[in-house]
Scaffold this active site. Structure first.
Site, PDB file in Angstrom:
ATOM      1  N   PHE A  26      15.655  18.978  -1.058  1.00  0.00           N
ATOM      2  CA  PHE A  26      14.283  18.545  -1.367  1.00  0.00           C
ATOM      3  C   PHE A  26      14.028  17.465  -0.954  1.00  0.00           C
ATOM      4  O   PHE A  26      12.982  17.076  -0.351  1.00  0.00           O
ATOM      5  CB  PHE A  26      14.122  18.418  -2.960  1.00  0.00           C
ATOM      6  CG  PHE A  26      12.646  18.132  -3.493  1.00  0.00           C
ATOM      7  CD1 PHE A  26      11.625  18.953  -3.634  1.00  0.00           C
ATOM      8  CD2 PHE A  26      12.863  16.724  -3.854  1.00  0.00           C
ATOM      9  CE1 PHE A  26      10.510  18.711  -4.049  1.00  0.00           C
ATOM     10  CE2 PHE A  26      11.370  16.274  -4.075  1.00  0.00           C
ATOM     11  CZ  PHE A  26      10.283  16.974  -4.305  1.00  0.00           C
TER      12      PHE A  26
ATOM     13  N   ARG B 258     -10.954   5.781   8.887  1.00  0.00           N
ATOM     14  CA  ARG B 258      -9.823   5.149   8.211  1.00  0.00           C
ATOM     15  C   ARG B 258      -8.687   4.472   8.851  1.00  0.00           C
ATOM     16  O   ARG B 258      -8.458   4.720   9.934  1.00  0.00           O
ATOM     17  CB  ARG B 258      -8.926   6.322   7.306  1.00  0.00           C
ATOM     18  CG  ARG B 258      -9.827   7.135   6.505  1.00  0.00           C
ATOM     19  CD  ARG B 258      -8.838   8.205   5.562  1.00  0.00           C
ATOM     20  NE  ARG B 258      -7.952   8.924   6.444  1.00  0.00           N
ATOM     21  CZ  ARG B 258      -8.240  10.101   6.601  1.00  0.00           C
ATOM     22  NH1 ARG B 258      -9.166  10.799   6.097  1.00  0.00           N
ATOM     23  NH2 ARG B 258      -7.360  10.927   7.481  1.00  0.00           N
TER      24      ARG B 258
ATOM     25  N   ARG C  63       1.852   8.425  12.932  1.00  0.00           N
ATOM     26  CA  ARG C  63       1.471   9.787  13.762  1.00  0.00           C
ATOM     27  C   ARG C  63       0.241   9.740  13.680  1.00  0.00           C
ATOM     28  O   ARG C  63      -0.349  10.363  14.454  1.00  0.00           O
ATOM     29  CB  ARG C  63       2.303  10.817  13.014  1.00  0.00           C
ATOM     30  CG  ARG C  63       1.961  12.271  13.454  1.00  0.00           C
ATOM     31  CD  ARG C  63       2.421  13.297  12.499  1.00  0.00           C
ATOM     32  NE  ARG C  63       1.819  13.297  11.580  1.00  0.00           N
ATOM     33  CZ  ARG C  63       2.217  13.732  10.383  1.00  0.00           C
ATOM     34  NH1 ARG C  63       3.166  14.544  10.282  1.00  0.00           N
ATOM     35  NH2 ARG C  63       1.277  13.729   9.187  1.00  0.00           N
TER      36      ARG C  63
ATOM     37  N   TYR D  11       0.875  -0.983   0.006  1.00  0.00           N
ATOM     38  CA  TYR D  11       0.009   0.158  -0.106  1.00  0.00           C
ATOM     39  C   TYR D  11       0.798   1.318  -0.041  1.00  0.00           C
ATOM     40  O   TYR D  11       0.663   2.249  -0.724  1.00  0.00           O
ATOM     41  CB  TYR D  11      -1.183   0.063   1.291  1.00  0.00           C
ATOM     42  CG  TYR D  11      -1.654   1.418   1.116  1.00  0.00           C
ATOM     43  CD1 TYR D  11      -2.760   1.497   0.471  1.00  0.00           C
ATOM     44  CD2 TYR D  11      -1.430   2.319   2.347  1.00  0.00           C
ATOM     45  CE1 TYR D  11      -3.200   2.811   0.684  1.00  0.00           C
ATOM     46  CE2 TYR D  11      -1.755   3.577   2.621  1.00  0.00           C
ATOM     47  CZ  TYR D  11      -2.877   3.808   1.761  1.00  0.00           C
ATOM     48  OH  TYR D  11      -3.586   5.031   1.668  1.00  0.00           O
TER      49      TYR D  11
END
Length: 418
Positions: A289, A229, A219, A172
């Site tokens: 980044f 969910r 978290r 997933y």
């Protein structure tokens, strides 16, 4: 005075917040001048800023044409994610849309006007986004289209499927984040700012995404529960409770924390791959980044480890702490020192009775071996008495001003908000 006590407890936060607010942010996250862009790109960057301030900031810091490619990549995936999240779209409509979404990139007039989601503008004005996609070099188009296709198929697979095994958890997370890491890596190499190996080594790129996604899932336990969910793998939580929602009950808090620690240990196993990946990067804007979200993630896991608050509210790193990480994580030596600092923090909190303690210690040992600090960064948080005195005096005189600064900095440091 609570804010004052917070600053006094972390004087380095004061220095970095001031440095950040007074121009330091330009070094790590310079802004794009909208006047240099055409109308379509200007609209895309506006959508980028509206949908995620944190991502917008780091994307705009990228060099050259890579900046535009990553901006469009993000908006395309945001549009795809908006369809997945929209619970008002029936499955018989949603599944074909997810599977075919990549083809809409080549249909100039395609748009979707029925969404009720917060960020529906990326679907309603998809013609502008797809036009700018088609304006990109073909090498960028091929990467974005391919990742969009694979992600759409994966999202469709998990629409009616809960995450049971740890293997499915990895699968997933691969679909929703690992593929993003793979796509970004291929864009980095396509731009020639990075070597071909960065885009070719999909295992490392996948780990970059999995580490961030697992951190967010861990978290956000309580928030996800409140919204119906479930992303924690049944294989793990079923060893501690009969229902995932029961972990939030006060009487189950000890078992809940043990479950939490096991999942954090699982996430930590990606850190060696993260360090190897970052060590290959040579372009400064690409390094920043990639490195900033990773150090935010390790700090978040350190805050969550063995922490009952995960099941009671929101666990976040301090804004000043986030700014400090952003300002520091600009080279490999510093990133290794940061990783070392936070895995040591986790190590010090490992309960001797925790069922995962041996595994946690083992993975921390492997991370230590890769990130042993050397040089000045080994003492990155050791400050001289004179510095501490000055910092405390500054805090006492300007704590109200710093409160304002922390709010202004928030748009840059809401890590993982989307």
């Amino acid at each position: 005075m609570e804010l004052l006590r917070k600053w006094l407890g972390h004087p380095e936060d004061i220095y970095h917040l001031l440095r950040f607010k007074m121009g330091g942010y330009r070094a790590v996250m310079p802004r794009v001048d909208p006047d240099t862009l055409g109308l379509g790109l200007r609209t895309c960057y506006r959508y980028l800023n509206q949908t995620s301030r944190s991502f917008a900031a780091v994307i705009q810091a990228l060099d050259g044409e890579l900046r535009h490619a990553v901006c469009i990549f993000y908006l395309v995936l945001r549009a795809l994610d908006t369809i997945e999240d929209d619970m008002t779209i029936s499955l018989d409509v949603k599944v074909p849309m997810l599977n075919e979404f990549h083809s809409y990139l080549y249909q100039p007039e395609w748009k979707y006007m029925e969404s009720k989601e917060k960020h529906r503008q990326v679907l309603e004005d998809f013609p502008t986004i797809s036009m700018e996609f088609r304006n990109l070099a073909k090498v960028y188009q091929d990467v974005i289209s391919d990742i969009c296709h694979k992600m759409g198929v994966g999202m469709a697979e998990f629409l009616e499927k809960k995450v049971d095994s740890q293997h499915e958890w990895d699968r997933y997370c691969h679909y929703v984040a690992g593929l993003v890491g793979i796509g970004l890596s291929r864009l980095f190499s396509a731009s020639e700012l990075e070597d071909p190996i960065v885009g070719q080594d999909t295992e490392l790129a996948n780990s970059m995404g999995l580490f961030l996604q697992k951190t967010n899932i861990i978290r956000d336990y309580l928030e996800d529960q409140l919204e119906g969910r479930e992303f924690w793998p049944r294989e793990v939580w079923s060893r501690y409770t009969k229902k995932l929602s029961d972990l939030a009950k006060p009487e189950n808090i000890d078992m809940a924390v043990q479950c939490l620690n096991e999942l954090i240990t699982n996430a930590l196993r990606h850190v060696p791959d993260v360090l190897t990946y970052l060590s290959r990067l040579k372009n400064q804007s690409v390094f920043n980044f990639c490195a900033i979200p990773q150090v935010m993630a390790i700090a978040t896991l350190a805050a969550c480890y063995n922490n009952k608050q995960v099941f009671r509210g929101v666990v976040k790193i301090r804004k000043g702490q986030a700014v400090t990480l952003m300002m520091d994580a600009t080279n490999m030596q510093s990133v290794k020192a940061i990783m070392y600092q936070y895995v040591e923090e986790i190590y010090q909190k490992i309960p001797s009775t925790d069922p995962s303690s041996n595994k946690t210690q083992q993975i921390i040992a492997s991370i230590r071996a890769m990130s042993l600090p050397s040089g000045p960064m080994a003492s990155r948080h050791h400050y001289s008495p004179i510095y501490l005195s000055c910092a405390m005096l500054l805090a006492a005189l300007s704590w109200q001003y710093l409160s304002t600064i922390s709010k202004a900095a928030e748009e840059y440091v809401q890590a993982g908000e989307n």
